[in-house]
Design a protein around this motif. Structure first.
Motif, mmCIF file in Angstrom:
data_model
loop_
_atom_site.group_PDB
_atom_site.id
_atom_site.type_symbol
_atom_site.label_atom_id
_atom_site.label_comp_id
_atom_site.label_asym_id
_atom_site.label_seq_id
_atom_site.Cartn_x
_atom_site.Cartn_y
_atom_site.Cartn_z
ATOM 1 N N UNK A 1 0.822 -1.210 0.000
ATOM 2 C CA UNK A 1 0.000 0.000 0.000
ATOM 3 C C UNK A 1 0.860 1.265 0.000
ATOM 4 N N UNK A 2 1.936 1.268 0.748
ATOM 5 C CA UNK A 2 2.748 2.477 0.877
ATOM 6 C C UNK A 2 3.720 2.673 -0.271
ATOM 7 N N UNK A 3 4.438 1.605 -0.643
ATOM 8 C CA UNK A 3 5.409 1.710 -1.724
ATOM 9 C C UNK A 3 4.847 1.177 -3.036
ATOM 10 N N UNK A 4 3.793 0.393 -2.955
ATOM 11 C CA UNK A 4 3.257 -0.224 -4.163
ATOM 12 C C UNK A 4 1.911 0.366 -4.521
ATOM 13 N N UNK A 5 1.286 -0.234 -5.514
ATOM 14 C CA UNK A 5 0.030 0.310 -6.015
ATOM 15 C C UNK A 5 -1.190 -0.403 -5.425
ATOM 16 N N UNK A 6 -0.973 -1.304 -4.464
ATOM 17 C CA UNK A 6 -2.114 -2.021 -3.895
ATOM 18 C C UNK A 6 -2.652 -3.051 -4.874
ATOM 19 N N UNK A 7 -3.861 -3.517 -4.592
ATOM 20 C CA UNK A 7 -4.441 -4.517 -5.485
ATOM 21 C C UNK A 7 -4.779 -3.891 -6.835
#
Lengths: 852, 344, 433
Positions: A723-729
């Motif tokens: 969630x913080x570094x990535x784009x989530x689902x």
């Protein structure tokens, strides 16, 4: 009024700019170490600062590591060794105590927020963020829009600040709850006659209290980190914009907007709460993500050692097959990509023998490329290199008419699809489109869902029959193309670096790779990293054309590099998602050697199919999931399945990309030949025996190791905190402005990779092994600033394989030492190769934990 | 220290016995037909609440509650009072707004479980039904119409209050009170409306019991929660979460639960008497659903927070009992005729 | 002998059982494996598809509309709740749409929801949606229709809140629920009124009751109750908020099946209010206003999904106008075609970057950011700017509702609560308030 040379605000911005996420438009997406600009500092320090800014965890959670210890993926003895190495600071601690007391090793206190919002009660803090997004995201998205909206914004002619002012001014008084405070704040700046820089300074002076101005601005920009990163990226490199970046786009404007809105919102909430700002700022606000970092770093180290030990042991033990006595039937020059590791193994297993070499996948051809039928030139070299020239695809003699026809058809189709896109979203023309195309759209809707792979094959078959693709070549010799001298230089550099200088087989396949996927905003993340995420096909074609040219060979011969006349370089494209091989430039095949070439094609195809089977065991919804032996019937099923995946609109995982990659081996193939590495390693060919003075080592390492680190860190961060570094689902992602994706309707622009893209990844810093002499390696590391930072800052683990003795050594921070003494827990060689199960067996894939 | 501990243990045991006693009294209330016996039971139940209200906090008498309870009891004993007095006593006894204040004052004095019992057991409905049953012609149609208006107003106010209350138990309590105003409207409308009201009553009592138990269980495990911020308990308390969401939706009249048919039937019964009342009740029912959903979102969704407490598990017998109750409510929703007497 | 009744009952049971099984297993805390829940949903979709085909074939081979009446579920004192189903051109057209789109979306969701946490919840809700849509579209009276109608709303709300950890999605689901409840209340009242005033609540009897004096009022109420589902003015602001859910649910709900229920309800009940001016005028004017509003707003949306949502809203407005003008067949065809188009567009909304990248006109040759020239010529640059800025902010409709309806309502009850506290003194024992 005297303009200051560099105002305070400008100085702050200068500090902020390099810290922002490197947020490319997704058109130009390539893997970057998301913390590339933090690389000048040691890993732990850098991730701590980043954790504070990104509000994201830079390591996996304690629970994850405990689970990994439980199932044996983290070895107890490794954890023990890590603890023992820290005896000086931790005292005598054994694993049991470490597990029992969660404060052990927790040396770093959490960092503090500088802004007010996190100090508000939880409910208000959340409302703060949402209201800010509600006001600003539609504005900045519309301002940057590249043509997604049918009505392009009239605001983009001016600056972002003006657009913001205008949008606030036209909103009626009741339009949002805190408008009054915002207008008041803006009016006070107007009354004081401040320009933007003075405004920024005034805002920071008023609200940051005694915090450092630059740090405060940075934290403010990170409130909408994705958008801030994109604004800066498009300001600094407007040519990255797919269509056109607003001419007056400035990060300064965006900072001013963020500061003013944020402080006005603070005012509104403080009024609601009945507290003065100064008093509210006294509330402590530790940043959750920076808690227990030092302890988690210990876990991470144990995790990495638990990979490195068994891996090195596996490598050391390796089959070390002597080179085949008979000369190989053909040779293949393949990209270093970890996805090609299994493909190379499959290729080498083909009857008749095949020798493979790993090169950086742009094959030294650093060009921008204009494909027939494409409007924009693509960058065909690693993102760190600026393309030196632009080449175009031109028709062969007599193909001009066919080409013109194709281009005409392409334009007509493109016009129609744009018209359908815009008109279907408008009112009256929308009626016509929905009545006219609506019923017809059930056809693709049904067939593309039911038979994705087949329908695509039929479609392209029909299209090819109707508009045959003209035979083309790449105009190498065109004006400001490559001179013969330069061509010879490229061919020699590539071949010499990977050691393909003698014992040529009659055919050398130059295999580039690309990836097919549909409905995928992250497509560029699956292409060839060395070609900026594009398909490497043009590079393979260009390289083969260069190497086959008799003039180039003559030039090479004059330099003392003999390329026998019967050696034919054959460009091919490996689609890593579909696992299909396409032979490029078939028209250039000499008729006399057609049979031989068809044999090569068959071999490549059969290897690709074997590769599909190996990949297939990791596709849980595929026909061979988890199988250890795959029958012939299964192979056919999996071949169809991987075809479907690539073309399936519904498939969020067309392939697993670089998941699980953890190593990069730069050296002769003899070290790894016949060794199962489970697609966990980049493989770069470099022959130290042909390079006694280490002159080619920099070319081999500098082109590959930094790319490997970038990819590994990109996956690492998106995996540890999706969630913080990535784009989530991927499921709620929504394409915005044709530049990026947001979650739902109004979120921050998402950075990094989606969860489905990294779910099998093991977050490890990459282990880079060089087969080279120690003095050459040391010279290289000392002489290259970025590599030195990466190695000394702990962004990667460096190792060395001795070219003579094949002994493996690891860099311990100062020098190389034998790996068994650097990792004392592996001092005794293991009896059985069973140790490998945990790092190489598919059954043990660690899936991403489900989101809460 | 030891002594204190023993004291609290004894207190707890005492409270539990008192709760069981209250439940027994409420049950008795529901089984009686004769107005005299009913009045006695009503008074006994009232005495129990006064006792508990005094025992738990202040020694002061809960005056409002005494008055309210007395008004309710009076109607059973003196059915020949003037119409306005009867109506007033019934309204006050049933706790419709603004007479809900006596219930509210009781809530402040009773322990949470005890007040939940008062709400769930619906003694007012028993009272009203008993009265209408015993003295069928005692209320004139005009009086009934006035009463109905009052009930509507009360239901609306309670539903509205459910939207602004912050404490989970109070949100649920307001929804239950709003539903019981509906039930009462049916019960007061004589035997016809009573058919519908009984279904709604069963549903309200059953769902109310389940939801209140879940709310109190959440309080036990996670401390005080409020409906203004998000607590993200879906992952921490998954079983309670599932039961809460299913039971809640059926409670507020979603198809699949008994309340759906009950409300439908009730509206049809009411519309013949008063269109305005029907509209009011429909609006109240709409509010109730919104209030429930808001509470659900606040309790169970939101970004996960690291729990600062050590959540203890819910006893499995509780889960089983609640699950069975929810299943029963769903079954009634599929076969609503089980609750209706076919009177030909 | 297989009768139409058995086919229909079999179909409904087949729709009900997998849904009930999934729901029960979730409720009792014994979730199915991912494969099992996919299989259940898939089987349901297949069976429904076959049943729909059978019903349509039977309809064309038989002799026109058929009404099927089952035993009443509830009977009391002159009131009965009877499941009545009506098979005619209209209902079968919608059933066919449901069967097709549902089937496609289920197939689409199998890979998309693989390993997604909460996937079984998704499968349950989608199968519940299928069941409720069958109830709505085959309903023969207003009571059956209302059951399905409510359930569709709840499925929609639950799927907007599918990502429970995302505050924006949970809050938006609450907003959607509020709009749904307003209009459901209208429909409930319409149903009650129909029972009270008309001889029968069966749709087949509506044409005979058209002369009734309540018909205009009931018609107006029915128009009102259709507004929320189709996001027509003034019930529009929830639709862009609904885009927080997964793309598949956006496709099935807001591209195809749920948003078109509004016009479908009007088509269904049209015989009742056709001759009355009030409902027709309301329907036409609302549709017209929405079409203009939504197309203005939609053109300023810079993100794929909300742009589609507004585009769909605009076309729905046009369908409303068509219904008001009495062009039923056109409206039905438009509805069908539009549903197909939007489903397709929603499902591949993530392709936009790829599409534009592959388009040879994008970039150098054609500036996509071309101005809306006609507009400017018509209204002048200054006004265009103002309209753009207003449209970009949805004409502040959201804020208008909040300021004029929601906040006063909440303030009123907040005041009641404060009065209560003043009378009783304080918030009371152990209260957090």
């Amino acid at each position: 009024m005297v303009t200051r040379q560099t105002s305070l605000a400008e100085q702050w911005l200068a500090v902020c700019r390099p810290r922002l996420p490197l947020q490319n438009p997704l058109w130009a997406f390539v893997h970057n170490n998301i913390l590339m600009h933090f690389e000048e500092r040691p890993f732990l320090e850098a991730v701590r600062e980043a954790a504070a800014l990104y509000r994201a965890r830079p390591f996996e959670s304690e629970a994850f590591y405990r689970d990994e210890l439980e199932r044996g993926r983290i070895r107890r003895e490794c954890l023990q060794a890590v603890l023992a190495a820290r005896r000086a600071t931790l005292g005598e601690v054994d694993v049991e105590r470490f597990l029992a007391e969660s404060s052990i090793g927790d040396a770093l206190a959490p960092l503090e927020h500088l802004r007010l919002a996190p100090r508000l009660p939880r409910e208000l803090a959340q409302r703060h963020q949402r209201r800010l997004e509600d006001l600003l995201v539609p504005l900045v998205a519309a301002y940057l829009d590249q043509g997604l909206a049918g009505w392009s914004t009239p605001l983009a002619d001016g600056s972002l600040w003006d657009a913001f002012r205008e949008s606030v001014a036209t909103a009626p008084g009741w339009s949002f709850d805190w408008r009054e405070q915002l207008v008041r704040r803006l009016a006070s700046h107007d009354n004081a006659g401040r320009d933007l820089e003075a405004l920024i300074e005034a805002e920071v002076r008023e609200c940051a209290l005694d915090a450092d101005g630059a740090a405060y601005c940075l934290e403010t920009l990170f409130v909408l980190k994705g958008w801030s990163g994109l604004v800066w990226r498009l300001e600094s490199e407007p040519e990255l914009a797919p269509v056109q970046a607003p001419a007056q786009l400035r990060l300064r404007d965006w900072l001013a907007v963020l500061l003013v809105t944020q402080h006005a919102l603070d005012d509104a909430l403080l009024e609601e709460l009945g507290v003065a700002r100064v008093r509210a700022m006294r509330q402590p606000a530790p940043i959750e993500a920076t808690r227990s970092l030092a302890r988690l770093a210990l876990w991470q180290e144990a995790y990495e050692r638990s990979f490195a030990g068994p891996f090195l042991e596996h490598l050391e033990r390796g089959p070390r097959k002597p080179d085949a006595s008979t000369p190989p039937r053909f040779q293949a020059l393949v990209c270093m990509d970890d996805r090609e590791e299994s493909f190379r193994r499959a290729l080498e297993a083909q009857s008749g023998g095949c020798e493979t070499f790993g090169a950086v996948g742009f094959f030294g051809v650093d060009m921008r490329f204009e494909r027939v039928g494409a409007a924009l030139a693509t960058c065909q070299c690693p993102p760190i290199i600026k393309p030196s020239r632009t080449l175009r695809e031109t028709p062969l003699d007599g193909q001009g008419a066919a080409l013109a026809r194709l281009e005409q058809a392409g334009r007509a189709g493109a016009t129609a699809s744009l018209a359908a896109y815009y008109h279907s979203r408008s009112l009256l023309r929308g009626v016509a489109v929905s009545l006219g195309l609506g019923l017809a759209s059930f056809v693709p809707l049904v067939f593309k869902t039911l038979l994705p792979g087949r329908i695509e094959r039929w479609r392209s078959f029909v299209l090819r029959a109707a508009f045959p693709r003209p035979r083309t070549r790449i105009a190498l010799e065109a004006q400001d193309g490559y001179s013969i001298e330069e061509q010879a230089g490229i061919v020699e550099a590539v071949l010499r670096t990977c050691g393909l200088t003698r014992e040529f087989a009659p055919l050398v396949a130059v295999i580039a790779h690309g990836s097919t996927s549909s409905n995928n905003p992250f497509r560029q993340a699956y292409g060839c990293g060395a070609c900026s995420g594009n398909s490497g096909a043009p590079n393979a074609r260009a390289f083969a054309a260069m190497a086959n040219s008799s003039e180039v060979r003559a030039r090479l011969a004059s330099r003392g590099f003999e390329l026998p006349a019967q050696v034919l370089f054959v460009p091919c494209l490996h689609d890593t998602a579909l696992d299909r091989i396409e032979m490029l430039d078939r028209h250039a095949w000499p008729t006399a050697r057609k049979a031989e070439l068809e044999q090569l094609e068959a071999s490549l195809e059969s290897a690709a199919r074997a590769n599909a089977c190996e990949r297939g065991v990791r596709f849980e919804q595929g026909p061979v999931y988890g199988l250890t032996r795959v029958s012939e019937a299964d192979a056919a099923a999996i071949a169809q399945h991987v075809q479907d995946r690539g073309h399936d609109l519904a498939q969020p995982r067309p392939e697993y990309g670089h998941n699980r990659v953890a190593a990069c081996i730069i050296g002769r193939r003899a070290i790894t030949r016949g060794l199962f590495l489970d697609r966990r390693s980049f493989l770069v060919s470099y022959d130290p025996t042909q390079d006694p003075r280490g002159e080619r080592l920099p070319a081999a390492v500098l082109g590959s190791a930094p790319v490997a680190v970038n990819i590994a860190m990109d996956y690492y961060f998106s995996r540890v905190d999706p969630e913080g570094f990535g784009a989530g689902s991927k499921l709620p992602l929504n394409v915005v402005s044709l530049l990026g994706v947001i979650t739902g309707s109004k979120s921050d622009l998402r950075i990094g990779l989606a969860r489905q893209m990294v779910e099998l990844h093991e977050p490890l810093r990459i282990l880079v092994l060089l087969e080279a002499r120690a003095e050459h390696v040391t010279r290289l590391v000392d002489g290259h600033a970025r590599l030195s930072r990466l190695v000394r800052g702990g962004w990667m683990q460096l190792g060395r394989i001795d070219p003579d003795t094949q002994a493996i050594e690891l860099w311990n921070g100062e020098q190389f030492e034998p790996w068994r003494s650097a990792l004392p827990e592996f001092a005794e060689p293991a009896d059985a190769p069973s140790a490998l199960d945990t790092i190489l067996a598919s059954a043990d894939d660690r899936l991403a934990p489900a989101l809460p | 220290m030891q002594e204190q501990l023993e004291l609290t243990v004894r207190d707890q045991r005492g409270a539990r016995i008192a709760l069981v006693l209250g439940a027994a009294l409420a049950a008795v209330l529901w089984t009686l037909d004769d107005p005299l016996e009913l009045a006695a039971a009503w008074l006994a139940f009232g005495a129990w609440t006064v006792w508990r209200a005094r025992a738990s906090t202040s020694p002061q008498l809960p005056l409002l509650a005494l008055v309210g309870g007395a008004c309710g009891g009076v109607v059973l004993l003196a059915p020949h009072l003037p119409q306005w007095a009867l109506a007033a006593c019934l309204a006050i006894g049933a706790g419709v707004a603004p007479a809900h204040l006596w219930l509210e004052s009781l809530r402040r004095r009773l322990a949470r479980d005890e007040f939940a019992l008062v709400l769930v057991a619906q003694p007012f409905v028993a009272l009203l039904h008993g009265f209408v049953h015993a003295y069928p012609g005692a209320l004139e149609p005009q009086t009934l119409e006035v009463l109905q208006r009052v009930f509507v107003a009360s239901a609306l106010i309670q539903s509205g209050l459910a939207l602004v209350r912050r404490e989970p138990e109070r949100v649920l309590g307001a929804v239950i009170q709003s539903q019981s105003a509906l039930v009462i409207a049916g019960a007061a409308a004589g035997e016809t409306g009573w058919e519908a009201a009984r279904m709604l009553l069963v549903s309200t009592m059953g769902s109310g019991l389940v939801l209140m138990s879940i709310a109190s269980e959440l309080r036990r495990r996670f401390g005080a929660l409020d409906a203004a911020s998000h607590h993200a308990l879906a992952k921490t308390a998954p079983k309670l979460h599932r039961l809460f969401v299913v039971c809640g939706w059926t409670f507020v009249g979603l198809p699949g639960g008994a309340a759906f048919f009950a409300e439908d039937l009730l509206f049809h019964a009411l519309v013949g008497q008063s269109v305005a009342a029907t509209v009011g009740f429909i609006v109240a029912a709409g509010f109730n659903a919104i209030a429930f959903y808001r509470l659900y979102l606040a309790l169970f969704t939101g970004p996960t927070v690291r729990p600062a407490y050590a959540p203890s598990a819910t006893a499995s017998w509780k889960i089983v009992a609640l699950t069975l109750a929810v299943l029963a409510l769903l079954a009634l929703g599929l076969a609503p005729s089980l609750l209706v007497q076919h009177s030909g | 002998m297989i009768t139409l009744e058995t086919v229909l009952i079999g179909g409904l049971l087949a729709a009900f059982l997998p849904c009930a099984a999934m729901g029960l297993s979730l409720l009792i805390g014994a979730p199915m494996s991912e494969r099992r829940s996919q299989q259940s949903a898939h089987a349901q979709a297949l069976v429904l598809f076959v049943v729909a085909a059978a019903l349509i074939v039977a309809h064309f081979r038989g002799d026109g509309p058929r009404e099927l009446r089952l035993a009443p579920l509830l009977e009391a004192h002159g009131y009965s709740w009877t499941p009545v189903f009506l098979l005619d051109r209209l209902s079968l057209a919608y059933v066919a749409l449901v069967a097709l789109v549902h089937q496609v979306v289920v197939r689409f969701s199998i890979p998309a929801f693989h390993r997604e946490s909460g996937a079984q919840r998704y499968w349950f809700l989608v199968s519940l949606l299928a069941l409720s849509l069958w109830l709505v579209s085959l309903a023969g009276n207003i009571d059956v229709l209302f059951v399905g109608w409510e359930l569709v709303g709840v499925c929609s709300v639950s799927l907007i809140a599918f990502f429970r950890h995302n505050l924006r999605s949970t809050e938006n689901s609450l907003r959607a629920l509020v709009y749904y409840r307003c209009c459901d209340a209208a429909m409930l009242f319409a149903a009650v009124w129909i029972h009270h005033e008309l001889p029968s609540s069966d749709f087949t009897q509506f044409a005979n009751a058209a002369g009734s004096k309540a018909a205009a009022g009931i018609g107006a109420l029915l128009v009102l109750s259709s507004l929320a589902k189709s996001a027509q003015l003034p019930m529009s602001p929830w639709l862009h908020r609904a885009m927080e859910g997964p793309a598949t649910s956006s496709a099935i709900f807001y591209g195809a099946l749920s948003v078109h229920l509004g016009p479908w309800l009007l088509l269904r009940t049209q015989p009742l209010w056709d001759e009355h001016l009030l409902p027709r005028a309301a329907c036409g004017l609302i549709g017209l206003a929405t079409a203009v509003y939504a197309s203005l707003v939609g053109r300023t949306r810079p993100d794929a999904k909300t742009a589609l949502a507004y585009a769909a809203m605009a076309q729905l407005g046009v369908i409303y106008v068509e219904i008001a003008l009495g062009l039923e067949t056109l409206a039905l065809v438009h509805l069908w075609a539009h549903a197909g188009l939007r489903t397709w567009q929603f499902l591949r909304s993530s392709s936009l970057i790829q599409d534009f990248q592959a388009n040879p006109l994008v970039g150098a040759d054609v500036r996509l950011r071309a101005r809306a020239g006609l507009w400017r010529a018509l209204v002048g640059a200054q006004l265009e700017r103002r309209i753009y800025l207003a449209a970009m902010r949805l004409f502040w409709l959201d804020a208008l509702h909040w300021r004029t309806v929601a906040r006063p309502t909440l303030a009123l009850f907040g005041w009641v609560q404060r009065v209560e506290e003043r009378v009783l003194g304080g918030a009371g024992r152990g209260s957090a308030e």
